[in-house]
Design an enzyme around this catalytic site. Structure first.
Site, short mmCIF file in Angstrom:
data_model
loop_
_atom_site.label_atom_id
_atom_site.label_comp_id
_atom_site.label_asym_id
_atom_site.label_seq_id
_atom_site.Cartn_x
_atom_site.Cartn_y
_atom_site.Cartn_z
N HIS A 1 1.74 -24.79 13.99
CA HIS A 1 3.03 -25.40 14.33
C HIS A 1 2.86 -26.59 15.30
O HIS A 1 3.40 -27.66 15.07
CB HIS A 1 3.96 -24.39 14.99
CG HIS A 1 4.17 -23.13 14.20
ND1 HIS A 1 4.13 -23.10 12.83
CD2 HIS A 1 4.44 -21.86 14.60
CE1 HIS A 1 4.35 -21.86 12.42
NE2 HIS A 1 4.55 -21.09 13.47
N ARG B 1 0.82 -1.22 0.00
CA ARG B 1 0.00 0.00 0.00
C ARG B 1 0.85 1.26 0.00
O ARG B 1 0.40 2.31 -0.43
CB ARG B 1 -0.85 0.04 1.27
CG ARG B 1 -1.99 -0.93 1.27
CD ARG B 1 -2.81 -0.67 2.51
NE ARG B 1 -2.83 -1.87 3.34
CZ ARG B 1 -3.95 -2.46 3.72
NH1 ARG B 1 -5.12 -1.97 3.42
NH2 ARG B 1 -3.92 -3.55 4.44
N LYS C 1 0.25 -18.48 7.11
CA LYS C 1 -0.59 -18.74 8.26
C LYS C 1 -0.84 -17.43 9.01
O LYS C 1 -0.04 -16.53 8.87
CB LYS C 1 0.04 -19.78 9.17
CG LYS C 1 1.43 -19.34 9.69
CD LYS C 1 1.84 -20.04 10.93
CE LYS C 1 1.24 -19.45 12.15
NZ LYS C 1 1.89 -18.22 12.65
N ASP D 1 -2.22 -18.51 16.61
CA ASP D 1 -0.89 -18.20 16.08
C ASP D 1 0.02 -19.43 16.04
O ASP D 1 0.79 -19.62 15.11
CB ASP D 1 -0.25 -17.10 16.94
CG ASP D 1 1.11 -16.68 16.42
OD1 ASP D 1 1.28 -16.66 15.18
OD2 ASP D 1 2.00 -16.36 17.23
C1 BG6 Z 1 5.36 -17.64 13.77
C2 BG6 Z 1 4.50 -17.05 14.85
O1 BG6 Z 1 4.57 -18.40 12.88
O2 BG6 Z 1 6.31 -18.51 14.35
C3 BG6 Z 1 5.35 -16.33 15.88
O3 BG6 Z 1 3.60 -16.12 14.27
C4 BG6 Z 1 6.45 -17.25 16.40
O4 BG6 Z 1 4.56 -15.86 16.95
C5 BG6 Z 1 7.19 -17.88 15.25
O5 BG6 Z 1 7.34 -16.48 17.20
C6 BG6 Z 1 8.15 -18.94 15.73
O6 BG6 Z 1 8.94 -19.36 14.66
P1 BG6 Z 1 10.40 -19.90 14.92
O7 BG6 Z 1 10.82 -20.48 13.63
O8 BG6 Z 1 11.22 -18.72 15.34
O9 BG6 Z 1 10.27 -20.89 16.01
#
Ligand code: BG6
Length: 478
Positions: free
Chosen positions: A250, A48, A158, A245
């Site tokens: 994950h 934007r 995501k 989140d």
């Molecule tokens: C992201 C989340 O998908 O993954 C975050 O939105 C999180 O909140 C992050 O901190 C963690 O990723 P990684 O690879 O650093 O463990």
């Protein structure tokens, strides 16, 4: 899997997003340096903000400098990369912007026919995804609208939707514009080397799989702990909370990888079939059982973060006890915990085996002290350890836990790729195994929706920053 194409354009929606700055530009830059991108590649940032081409190129340079200290960045290298960088200003809701994007793509197209391969990357909040996809379609940029041989694919970040209903709607909208094999629902955890190794560990070794069931395993604990807060993502967190989140994606993906059955073969769908079956088999959460199977927490001070409501009830921590109702796992608890601002950053999976039927070696009350464990440490260490009891030296026969450990750093010298390097290459090659299929996204949302409604109206328990989380987490383990 498709062959590496000779040309490719990636269009990043959310060109000024944090994710683009921290992950996408560095990964694309390094892939280009390593010669992994198609020879004819282009990167179009869409956002934007009013930026000239020069501003955009200079900003990407600054972002690389700031966010990727280890990257080989100098002016000559950057020049070659920045010649391939373009910017299109666009209001995501305004259809005329997409016509401008179409024209830009046409201008950059060597044959001026738009026959090349195009990957759209949605690094935008979830509610914008359907808007963008519909507008792409209308502008003639949908996956089905290219008859000239190049593919059109889309990566969606995501959280994919914000609950089951919005995920279904998004699936329906995207499904009209791109075929399923061209839709890449990304969860970067699936690009992590130690996560990919879970399946290899389980199915390339004969000795673990026979023990991998309710007959020998007492419980499984999955932890995704971070020693930092929400950083500057207050607005996002207020909308998402930790369940959306991290738990929906994950954490449930780690659970699926640990609990899945051996796939028929290594095709993307065979593997994803097995993961989907695990998610489908998770015991439904009922409000009457939620009390001892779900705990939500919020770190002290969260309400003073920028863009966070002073009376926010959003969770920054969740601990959930899952059961998988199938033959392999019936009644084995899966304790899954994830949280922000905890004592340390660590992602791990601990498989604890049942104790031997007879404990000869004292102290008698402490079988769990030496219970066998397989411990996957996903990060920051990348290790797999096997814990077992050994005799403590001395006259008395006392056992202590000891560890046999595999460490990526010492066993392999190859520099690994980051998840974004790997998953971008997979998407270009059309490899879907490490992306989430439509059905799994929906099963995961159904689980998280049920958890949310089971604890609806309860206040998250406050916990001190850099602690181990809410004290009443013990109830989950009872
Ligand atoms: C992201 C989340 O998908 O993954 C975050 O939105 C999180 O909140 C992050 O901190 C963690 O990723 P990684 O690879 O650093 O463990």
């Amino acid at each position: 899997m498709q062959e590496k194409p000779d040309n490719f354009t990636v269009v990043i929606f959310g060109a000024n997003s944090d994710l683009a700055a921290r992950k996408l530009y560095p990964s694309l830059y390094e892939l280009a340096q390593w010669g992994h991108l198609p020879d004819e590649y282009r990167i179009i940032g869409v956002g934007r903000a009013a930026l000239s081409q020069e501003d955009f190129r200079a900003q990407v340079y600054d972002k690389l400098l700031r966010n990727s200290p280890g990257i080989m960045l100098d002016e000559v290298r950057y020049q070659a990369f920045s010649d391939r960088l373009f910017y299109v200003r666009l209001d995501f809701f305004d259809t005329s912007g997409y016509t401008a994007l179409y024209r830009e793509l046409l201008d950059l197209s060597p044959d001026r026919a738009l026959s090349e391969h195009i990957l759209f990357y949605l690094s935008t909040p979830p509610d914008l995804a359907p808007v963008i996809v519909r507008n792409l379609q209308q502008a003639g940029l949908g996956g089905y609208s290219n008859s000239l041989g190049g593919w059109r694919k889309i990566i969606v970040e995501k959280p994919y939707g914000r609950d089951l209903q919005t995920a279904r709607e998004l699936n329906a909208v995207i499904g009209k514009v791109f075929s399923e094999e061209c839709i890449f629902r990304i969860d970067h955890y699936l690009g992590k080397e130690p996560v990919q190794n879970i399946m290899v560990f389980r199915f390339s070794n004969g000795i673990f799989e026979p023990l991998w069931s309710r007959n020998y395993i007492a419980n499984i604990e999955i932890t995704i702990a971070e020693d930092f807060g929400i950083r500057d993502r207050g607005a996002f967190y207020e909308e998402a909370g930790l369940l959306r989140d991290i738990m929906q994606n994950h954490a449930l993906q780690l659970l699926a990888a640990v609990a899945m059955e051996p796939p028929v073969d290594l095709s993307a769908d065979s593997v994803r079939d097995e993961k989907a079956k695990v998610l489908r088999s998770i015991r439904p959460f009922l409000p009457e059982n939620a009390g001892d199977s779900v705990l939500l927490g919020q770190y002290e001070g969260y309400r003073s973060e920028k863009h966070v409501a002073q009376d926010s009830l959003v969770e920054t921590y969740a601990a959930v006890k899952f059961y998988i109702d199938n033959w392999r796992w019936k009644d084995v608890p899966f304790f899954v915990k994830a949280g922000k601002n905890l004592a340390k950053t660590e992602t791990s999976i601990v498989i604890t085996f049942k104790c031997p039927p007879q404990n000869y070696f004292g102290p008698a009350e402490s079988c769990s002290y030496i219970a066998n464990q397989v411990i996957f440490c996903i990060q920051p260490e990348e290790t797999i350890a096997l814990r077992f009891g050994a005799k403590r030296p001395g006259e008395a026969v006392i056992t202590d836990p000891v560890y046999m450990k595999f460490d990526y750093k010492t066993s392999f010298t190859e520099a690994g790729m980051t998840p974004y390097h790997r998953l971008l290459l997979d998407a270009i090659a059309g490899e879907q195994m490490n992306f989430i299929r439509q059905d799994s996204v929906e099963y995961s949302w159904a689980i998280v929706d049920a958890i949310r409604s089971a604890v609806d109206g309860t206040f998250p328990e406050l916990y001190p920053v850099h602690s181990h989380g809410p004290e009443s987490v013990v109830k989950i383990y009872s």
